[in-house]
Design an enzyme around this catalytic site. Structure first.
Site, PDB file in Angstrom:
ATOM      1  N   GLY A  20      43.518  38.716  39.110  1.00  0.00           N
ATOM      2  CA  GLY A  20      44.469  39.325  38.183  1.00  0.00           C
ATOM      3  C   GLY A  20      45.585  38.361  37.810  1.00  0.00           C
ATOM      4  CG  ASN A  53      52.863  46.083  42.014  1.00  0.00           C
ATOM      5  OD1 ASN A  53      53.316  46.044  40.882  1.00  0.00           O
ATOM      6  ND2 ASN A  53      53.348  45.345  42.992  1.00  0.00           N
ATOM      7  CD  GLN A 101      47.798  47.902  42.337  1.00  0.00           C
ATOM      8  OE1 GLN A 101      47.023  48.770  42.742  1.00  0.00           O
ATOM      9  NE2 GLN A 101      48.070  46.822  43.045  1.00  0.00           N
ATOM     10  CB  SER A 144      42.290  42.044  40.136  1.00  0.00           C
ATOM     11  OG  SER A 144      41.990  41.301  41.276  1.00  0.00           O
ATOM     12  N   GLY A 145      39.010  42.302  40.669  1.00  0.00           N
ATOM     13  CA  GLY A 145      37.926  42.944  41.410  1.00  0.00           C
ATOM     14  C   GLY A 145      38.321  43.520  42.761  1.00  0.00           C
ATOM     15  CG  HIS A 146      41.375  41.672  45.451  1.00  0.00           C
ATOM     16  ND1 HIS A 146      42.360  41.945  46.363  1.00  0.00           N
ATOM     17  CD2 HIS A 146      42.000  41.072  44.410  1.00  0.00           C
ATOM     18  CE1 HIS A 146      43.524  41.512  45.906  1.00  0.00           C
ATOM     19  NE2 HIS A 146      43.339  40.981  44.711  1.00  0.00           N
ATOM     20  CB  THR A 171      30.637  26.413  37.319  1.00  0.00           C
ATOM     21  OG1 THR A 171      30.434  25.097  36.827  1.00  0.00           O
ATOM     22  CG2 THR A 171      29.316  27.118  37.508  1.00  0.00           C
ATOM     23  CB  CYS A 184      61.509  41.542  48.422  1.00  0.00           C
ATOM     24  SG  CYS A 184      61.833  40.862  46.821  1.00  0.00           S
TER      25      CYS A 184
HETATM   26  N1  PLP Z   1      49.211  42.784  38.885  1.00  0.00           N
HETATM   27  C1  PLP Z   1      49.462  43.798  39.721  1.00  0.00           C
HETATM   28  C2  PLP Z   1      50.129  45.032  39.194  1.00  0.00           C
HETATM   29  C3  PLP Z   1      49.106  43.708  41.059  1.00  0.00           C
HETATM   30  O1  PLP Z   1      49.366  44.725  41.892  1.00  0.00           O
HETATM   31  C4  PLP Z   1      48.474  42.524  41.516  1.00  0.00           C
HETATM   32  C5  PLP Z   1      48.120  42.369  42.940  1.00  0.00           C
HETATM   33  O2  PLP Z   1      48.590  43.052  43.809  1.00  0.00           O
HETATM   34  C6  PLP Z   1      48.213  41.505  40.600  1.00  0.00           C
HETATM   35  C7  PLP Z   1      48.597  41.672  39.288  1.00  0.00           C
HETATM   36  C8  PLP Z   1      47.551  40.229  41.022  1.00  0.00           C
HETATM   37  O3  PLP Z   1      46.172  40.422  41.232  1.00  0.00           O
HETATM   38  P1  PLP Z   1      45.349  39.366  42.092  1.00  0.00           P
HETATM   39  O4  PLP Z   1      45.658  39.635  43.527  1.00  0.00           O
HETATM   40  O5  PLP Z   1      43.928  39.637  41.753  1.00  0.00           O
HETATM   41  O6  PLP Z   1      45.780  38.022  41.665  1.00  0.00           O
END
Ligand code: PLP
Length: 380
Positions: A72, A152, A182, A202-204, A240, A325
């Site tokens: 992401g 998030n 999210q 994002s996949g994970h 790739t 933070c």
């Molecule tokens: N954007 C948001 C709102 C997220 O919560 C996150 C990851 O927690 C990301 C972007 C970044 O994604 P990635 O971990 O796949 O880089």
């Protein structure tokens, strides 16, 4: 050993068995380079293009509008920097919100240093940006509006469609980017309905492995690539393609339960949690009732987030500290929502997946009560 209660699904999810099988299958059998001209390359290319179709269908896009990335963060960086590079002669205003993920905030900050004017819209108590503020901020000098679909930390669902209307009404030469990391796989997404030009996921976060994401770029929209080289992904993202992970991402999408039904189930768990937490005088729910039910931010007043997090960990319960933070400043998202320092310093983020149940809430609540009894109440 106690059962593991994993409530940190917004950080990452466990890969589902379908996804793991798809990755393995590809590593063992379709390991060719999709750019190779021979048959082994062709087999890998077929897997890649099938995955592209799966992703595209899932968000109402065309396969040629999907560009695979590593995560992401990369998708967000590509969308924002790529737009700024391409459109810098047409204007220099970027409109975003004050509660974006660092992969957006740090990227616009970089552009700010390069002379772009960045408008960061405030949020209300629920964590949402006001629609009128978006309309007021977007002007003829705006080249990019970047607004997340779901926050998030708070789960607040943002008015992305309003941003599309604001751009149209103002006649701005702006592209609309949405960080949907999210919301993807939880809220049904239609790129047309949202009115976005660019969308990141994002996949994970949806039970695929880490290391794969995508950027949707609307047909006809041009942005500059960040990675240049062999010209993969139609020149938008050289390097790739990681076909096994991409195959795993597509398998994870196919394995998702029907979104609306799952949403209702999750809403039910969330409502249950709200009722359970009400039994305690010191557990406060920070997320708004209309937030995405997969994310619930709470505070256990008087107890530091990190102390609670580690106590819960000792009971095999995994959550995230809402205030983690840099420089001990506390969460900028909760701060934006107007929460006081005490509440921010004791915040925990609970985030759910389809593998969670009401029993997990009971176990969490029990452990929090135990923590409150056993731990010294900090002076916060
Ligand atoms: N954007 C948001 C709102 C997220 O919560 C996150 C990851 O927690 C990301 C972007 C970044 O994604 P990635 O971990 O796949 O880089």
């Amino acid at each position: 050993m106690d059962r593991t209660v994993y409530l940190d699904n917004s950080a990452t999810t466990a890969a589902c068995k379908e996804s793991v099988a798809a990755v393995n299958e590809c590593l063992l059998n379709t390991w060719g380079n999709p750019s190779s001209l021979h048959t082994l390359g062709m087999f890998a290319e077929n897997v890649l293009e099938d995955a592209r179709k799966t992703v595209a269908e899932f968000i109402g896009a065309k396969p040629k509008e999907i560009y695979f990335t590593s995560c992401g963060t990369e998708s967000n960086n590509t969308a924002i920097l790529g737009t700024a590079l391409r459109r810098k002669k047409r204007g220099n205003r970027i409109v975003t919100t004050a509660v974006e993920h660092p992969s957006v905030e740090e990227t616009v900050k970089r552009l700010e240093k390069d002379g772009f004017e960045v408008i960061r819209l405030k949020t209300d108590k629920s964590g949402k940006t006001n629609e009128k503020d978006i309309f007021d901020a977007v002007d003829k000098n705006t080249v990019l509006v970047s607004i997340m679909l779901v926050n998030n930390e708070s789960g607040a669902i943002m008015p992305v469609e309003a941003a599309a209307r604001a751009i149209k009404q103002s006649g701005a030469p702006a592209l609309l980017h949405c960080d949907a990391v999210q919301g993807f796989g939880k809220l049904p997404i239609s790129v047309q309905k949202l009115g976005v030009d660019l969308l990141s996921a994002s996949g994970h976060k949806i039970h695929a492995p880490k290391g794969v994401g995508f950027l949707y770029i609307k047909d006809g929209v041009s942005i500059d690539p960040l990675l240049t080289g062999g010209g993969q992904e139609k020149g938008m993202r050289s390097g790739t393609e990681c076909v096994p992970l991409i195959n795993g991402f597509a398998a994870a999408i196919k394995a998702l339960p029907e979104l609306k039904t799952q949403y209702k189930k999750q809403q039910d768990i969330c409502n249950y949690a709200r009722n359970v937490f009400q039994k305690s005088d010191i557990i406060k729910v920070n997320s708004s009732p209309d937030a995405l039910p997969y994310i619930m931010n709470i505070s256990v007043e008087g107890y530091r987030s990190e102390t609670l997090l580690h106590f819960l960990e000792s009971r095999n319960i995994y959550v995230s500290s809402g205030s983690a933070c840099a420089k001990g400043k506390g969460s900028y998202v909760l701060n934006e929502m107007g929460l006081d320092r005490r509440r921010i310093d004791s915040a925990l983020r609970l985030s759910f997946s389809r593998y969670n149940s009401k029993e997990d809430i009971d176990l969490l609540y029990g452990a929090l009560c135990e923590a409150v009894n056993k731990l010294k109440r900090n002076n916060i």
